[in-house]
Design a protein around this motif. Structure first.
Motif, PDB file in Angstrom:
ATOM      1  N   ARG A  19       0.847  -1.187   0.000  1.00  0.00           N
ATOM      2  CA  ARG A  19       0.000   0.000   0.000  1.00  0.00           C
ATOM      3  C   ARG A  19       0.894   1.253   0.000  1.00  0.00           C
ATOM      4  O   ARG A  19       0.664   2.212  -0.716  1.00  0.00           O
ATOM      5  N   ASN A  20       1.941   1.176   0.813  1.00  0.00           N
ATOM      6  CA  ASN A  20       2.910   2.271   0.835  1.00  0.00           C
ATOM      7  C   ASN A  20       3.541   2.502  -0.529  1.00  0.00           C
ATOM      8  O   ASN A  20       3.709   3.628  -0.962  1.00  0.00           O
ATOM      9  N   ALA A  21       3.870   1.382  -1.192  1.00  0.00           N
ATOM     10  CA  ALA A  21       4.504   1.484  -2.502  1.00  0.00           C
ATOM     11  C   ALA A  21       3.563   2.138  -3.512  1.00  0.00           C
ATOM     12  O   ALA A  21       3.986   2.948  -4.330  1.00  0.00           O
ATOM     13  N   VAL A  22       2.279   1.791  -3.434  1.00  0.00           N
ATOM     14  CA  VAL A  22       1.292   2.393  -4.338  1.00  0.00           C
ATOM     15  C   VAL A  22       1.186   3.898  -4.093  1.00  0.00           C
ATOM     16  O   VAL A  22       1.216   4.702  -5.023  1.00  0.00           O
ATOM     17  N   GLU A  23       1.085   4.254  -2.803  1.00  0.00           N
ATOM     18  CA  GLU A  23       1.005   5.686  -2.469  1.00  0.00           C
ATOM     19  C   GLU A  23       2.245   6.440  -2.938  1.00  0.00           C
ATOM     20  O   GLU A  23       2.162   7.544  -3.451  1.00  0.00           O
ATOM     21  N   HIS A  24       3.366   5.781  -2.746  1.00  0.00           N
ATOM     22  CA  HIS A  24       4.643   6.358  -3.148  1.00  0.00           C
ATOM     23  C   HIS A  24       4.669   6.613  -4.650  1.00  0.00           C
ATOM     24  O   HIS A  24       5.041   7.684  -5.117  1.00  0.00           O
ATOM     25  N   PHE A  25       4.203   5.592  -5.403  1.00  0.00           N
ATOM     26  CA  PHE A  25       4.217   5.699  -6.857  1.00  0.00           C
ATOM     27  C   PHE A  25       3.243   6.780  -7.330  1.00  0.00           C
ATOM     28  O   PHE A  25       3.527   7.536  -8.259  1.00  0.00           O
ATOM     29  N   GLN A  26       2.098   6.846  -6.658  1.00  0.00           N
ATOM     30  CA  GLN A  26       1.112   7.857  -7.036  1.00  0.00           C
ATOM     31  C   GLN A  26       1.659   9.269  -6.791  1.00  0.00           C
ATOM     32  O   GLN A  26       1.514  10.160  -7.627  1.00  0.00           O
ATOM     33  N   LEU A  27       2.310   9.430  -5.644  1.00  0.00           N
ATOM     34  CA  LEU A  27       2.890  10.738  -5.322  1.00  0.00           C
ATOM     35  C   LEU A  27       3.940  11.124  -6.365  1.00  0.00           C
ATOM     36  O   LEU A  27       4.020  12.274  -6.789  1.00  0.00           O
ATOM     37  N   GLU A  28       4.713  10.123  -6.790  1.00  0.00           N
ATOM     38  CA  GLU A  28       5.742  10.389  -7.791  1.00  0.00           C
ATOM     39  C   GLU A  28       5.116  10.849  -9.113  1.00  0.00           C
ATOM     40  O   GLU A  28       5.572  11.809  -9.732  1.00  0.00           O
ATOM     41  N   PRO A  74       8.115  20.712   2.252  1.00  0.00           N
ATOM     42  CA  PRO A  74       9.217  20.162   1.441  1.00  0.00           C
ATOM     43  C   PRO A  74       9.757  18.817   1.938  1.00  0.00           C
ATOM     44  O   PRO A  74      10.144  17.985   1.124  1.00  0.00           O
ATOM     45  N   MET A  75       9.752  18.604   3.247  1.00  0.00           N
ATOM     46  CA  MET A  75      10.292  17.344   3.757  1.00  0.00           C
ATOM     47  C   MET A  75       9.512  16.142   3.228  1.00  0.00           C
ATOM     48  O   MET A  75      10.032  15.037   3.190  1.00  0.00           O
ATOM     49  N   LYS A  76       8.250  16.358   2.801  1.00  0.00           N
ATOM     50  CA  LYS A  76       7.422  15.257   2.301  1.00  0.00           C
ATOM     51  C   LYS A  76       7.611  14.994   0.814  1.00  0.00           C
ATOM     52  O   LYS A  76       7.097  14.007   0.306  1.00  0.00           O
ATOM     53  N   PHE A  77       8.286  15.897   0.076  1.00  0.00           N
ATOM     54  CA  PHE A  77       8.451  15.600  -1.346  1.00  0.00           C
ATOM     55  C   PHE A  77       9.849  15.874  -1.908  1.00  0.00           C
ATOM     56  O   PHE A  77      10.196  15.347  -2.969  1.00  0.00           O
ATOM     57  N   ILE A  78      10.661  16.644  -1.213  1.00  0.00           N
ATOM     58  CA  ILE A  78      12.030  16.881  -1.710  1.00  0.00           C
ATOM     59  C   ILE A  78      12.851  15.578  -1.748  1.00  0.00           C
ATOM     60  O   ILE A  78      13.527  15.307  -2.748  1.00  0.00           O
ATOM     61  N   PRO A  79      12.781  14.732  -0.701  1.00  0.00           N
ATOM     62  CA  PRO A  79      13.520  13.460  -0.789  1.00  0.00           C
ATOM     63  C   PRO A  79      13.094  12.621  -1.999  1.00  0.00           C
ATOM     64  O   PRO A  79      13.942  12.047  -2.687  1.00  0.00           O
ATOM     65  N   LEU A  86      13.783  14.340 -10.242  1.00  0.00           N
ATOM     66  CA  LEU A  86      12.892  15.482 -10.495  1.00  0.00           C
ATOM     67  C   LEU A  86      13.413  16.765  -9.856  1.00  0.00           C
ATOM     68  O   LEU A  86      13.044  17.870 -10.251  1.00  0.00           O
ATOM     69  N   ILE A  87      14.290  16.634  -8.868  1.00  0.00           N
ATOM     70  CA  ILE A  87      14.846  17.803  -8.190  1.00  0.00           C
ATOM     71  C   ILE A  87      15.583  18.727  -9.165  1.00  0.00           C
ATOM     72  O   ILE A  87      15.673  19.939  -8.923  1.00  0.00           O
ATOM     73  N   LEU A  88      16.069  18.152 -10.275  1.00  0.00           N
ATOM     74  CA  LEU A  88      16.797  19.008 -11.217  1.00  0.00           C
ATOM     75  C   LEU A  88      15.875  20.059 -11.826  1.00  0.00           C
ATOM     76  O   LEU A  88      16.207  21.248 -11.845  1.00  0.00           O
ATOM     77  N   SER A  89      14.695  19.634 -12.297  1.00  0.00           N
ATOM     78  CA  SER A  89      13.778  20.617 -12.871  1.00  0.00           C
ATOM     79  C   SER A  89      13.088  21.443 -11.785  1.00  0.00           C
ATOM     80  O   SER A  89      12.906  22.658 -11.935  1.00  0.00           O
ATOM     81  N   ALA A 121      22.034  18.566  -2.786  1.00  0.00           N
ATOM     82  CA  ALA A 121      23.297  17.949  -3.200  1.00  0.00           C
ATOM     83  C   ALA A 121      23.195  17.385  -4.619  1.00  0.00           C
ATOM     84  O   ALA A 121      24.142  17.457  -5.399  1.00  0.00           O
ATOM     85  N   VAL A 122      22.027  16.840  -4.955  1.00  0.00           N
ATOM     86  CA  VAL A 122      21.832  16.233  -6.280  1.00  0.00           C
ATOM     87  C   VAL A 122      22.010  17.278  -7.385  1.00  0.00           C
ATOM     88  O   VAL A 122      22.589  16.990  -8.436  1.00  0.00           O
ATOM     89  N   GLN A 123      21.544  18.495  -7.154  1.00  0.00           N
ATOM     90  CA  GLN A 123      21.708  19.552  -8.156  1.00  0.00           C
ATOM     91  C   GLN A 123      23.182  19.838  -8.418  1.00  0.00           C
ATOM     92  O   GLN A 123      23.597  20.059  -9.542  1.00  0.00           O
ATOM     93  N   ILE A 124      23.957  19.840  -7.346  1.00  0.00           N
ATOM     94  CA  ILE A 124      25.382  20.124  -7.485  1.00  0.00           C
ATOM     95  C   ILE A 124      26.097  18.967  -8.183  1.00  0.00           C
ATOM     96  O   ILE A 124      26.971  19.167  -9.011  1.00  0.00           O
ATOM     97  N   MET A 125      25.678  17.737  -7.837  1.00  0.00           N
ATOM     98  CA  MET A 125      26.393  16.575  -8.346  1.00  0.00           C
ATOM     99  C   MET A 125      25.958  16.161  -9.741  1.00  0.00           C
ATOM    100  O   MET A 125      26.769  15.670 -10.522  1.00  0.00           O
TER     101      MET A 125
END
Ligand code: C2E
Ligand code: MG
Ligand code: MG
Ligand code: MG
Length: 286
Positions: A19-28, A74-79, A86-89, A121-125
């Motif tokens: 169920r968590n995986a489904v929610e995760h995928f939907q959020l993505e 942000p803590m709920k979607f930046i990670p 997606l953090i790049l865009s 960090a991902v933006q820099i790397m």
């Protein structure tokens, strides 16, 4: 019977997991569309000059205005954005939007002279980050000296040579760099010397129990002394009480940010706050 219980327990756990995986995928999936659907918003939190009370800048903090879930922090979607790239865009959008906004405020209210923008960090790397910043500066005609990029201590730890190169490129553009959440990571002090940094943000966790907690008082004083002697400016984050403010003022700290002064608010509300607060304070200090 015990075994059976164990089995039931396992299958129950599996169901919860998927169920968590489904929610995760939907959020993505939703996050992928959030940018084009204009659901991402920048909020701004005032940064205060502790000598005068004047708002001298702001930190830009992203929010997701979700159609059914409301304002997502942000803590709920930046990670998730970091995991998926997606953090790049999203990060580029946040940067462009914050720079455009700060340029407009600075032009009409010159005492507003700094916008602090969080960078992952991902933006820099994973991108030619300095090129992106340069492009945005060109588009907006913004004075680079009003831009400060906030990088967490943990970013400094990784991929050091690339981080050093990128920071040097950014410095050449004329922008400044702050270490966010200082004291919570594990950056060695030699990093501080090697990198072209301008500012240290003392983490909220050290400010929270000031002035009564003797350990936090010692840590805050030590960070402040070290930062100042290395030539960095210092911002205290998470200031909520006048007692905390007094402690920081006595220390000599120039700048603070926290709920004592203002919550993060949308751009319209921030402008109103800026004008009202600074009219009052500037008159008093004229
Ligand atoms: P941060 O950069 O350390 O931001 C400070 C956080 O502390 C913000 O939470 C702010 O609302 C909160 N805060 C400020 N003053 C107080 C206070 O007096 N008391 C308390 N309890 N909290 C206070 P927010 O907006 O939820 O942001 C959380 C984190 O999300 C940020 O931590 C930053 O690491 C990340 N973030 C926010 N916007 C962006 C962005 O545009 N890009 C990236 N990569 N990360 C972002
Ligand atoms: Mg920050
Ligand atoms: Mg911070
Ligand atoms: Mg923090």
């Amino acid at each position: 019977q015990v075994k059976n219980n164990g089995k039931n327990h396992v299958s129950f756990y599996d169901a919860a997991l998927s169920r968590n995986a489904v929610e995760h995928f939907q959020l993505e999936t939703e996050l992928r569309q959030a940018l084009s659907r204009k659901q991402l918003k920048m909020f701004y939190q005032a940064q205060i000059d502790l000598n005068t009370g004047i708002i001298i800048g702001a930190e830009a903090l992203i929010r997701w205005q979700h159609p059914t879930q409301g304002l997502i922090p942000p803590m709920k979607f930046i990670p998730l954005a970091e995991e998926t790239g997606l953090i790049l865009s999203i990060g580029e959008w946040a940067l462009r939007e914050s720079v455009r906004q700060a340029h407009a405020w600075h032009k009409r209210h010159p005492e507003f002279k700094k916008i602090a923008i969080n960078v992952s960090a991902v933006q820099i790397m994973k991108s030619k980050f300095a090129d992106t910043v340069y492009g945005i500066l060109m588009e907006s005609d913004c004075d680079p000296s009003i831009i400060e990029l906030e990088i967490t201590e943990s970013t400094l730890m990784q991929h050091t040579q690339h981080v050093v190169d990128t920071f040097n490129q950014l410095k050449k553009l004329g922008i400044s760099i702050a270490i966010d959440d200082f004291g919570t990571g594990y950056s060695s002090l030699s990093h501080l010397k090697r990198l072209p940094l301008d500012q240290i943000k003392i983490d909220r966790s050290f400010v929270k129990d000031l002035p009564d907690d003797k350990d936090d008082a010692a840590i805050t004083s030590a960070i402040y002394a070290m930062a100042t002697q290395l030539g960095f400016t210092v911002v205290a984050e998470g200031v909520e009480t006048e007692e905390q403010e007094k402690f920081l003022q006595r220390l000599g700290c120039q700048t603070a940010q926290g709920y004592l002064y203002a919550y993060p608010v949308n751009s319209d509300d921030f402008l109103q706050l800026l004008v009202l607060n600074n009219q009052r304070k500037i008159k008093r200090h004229a």
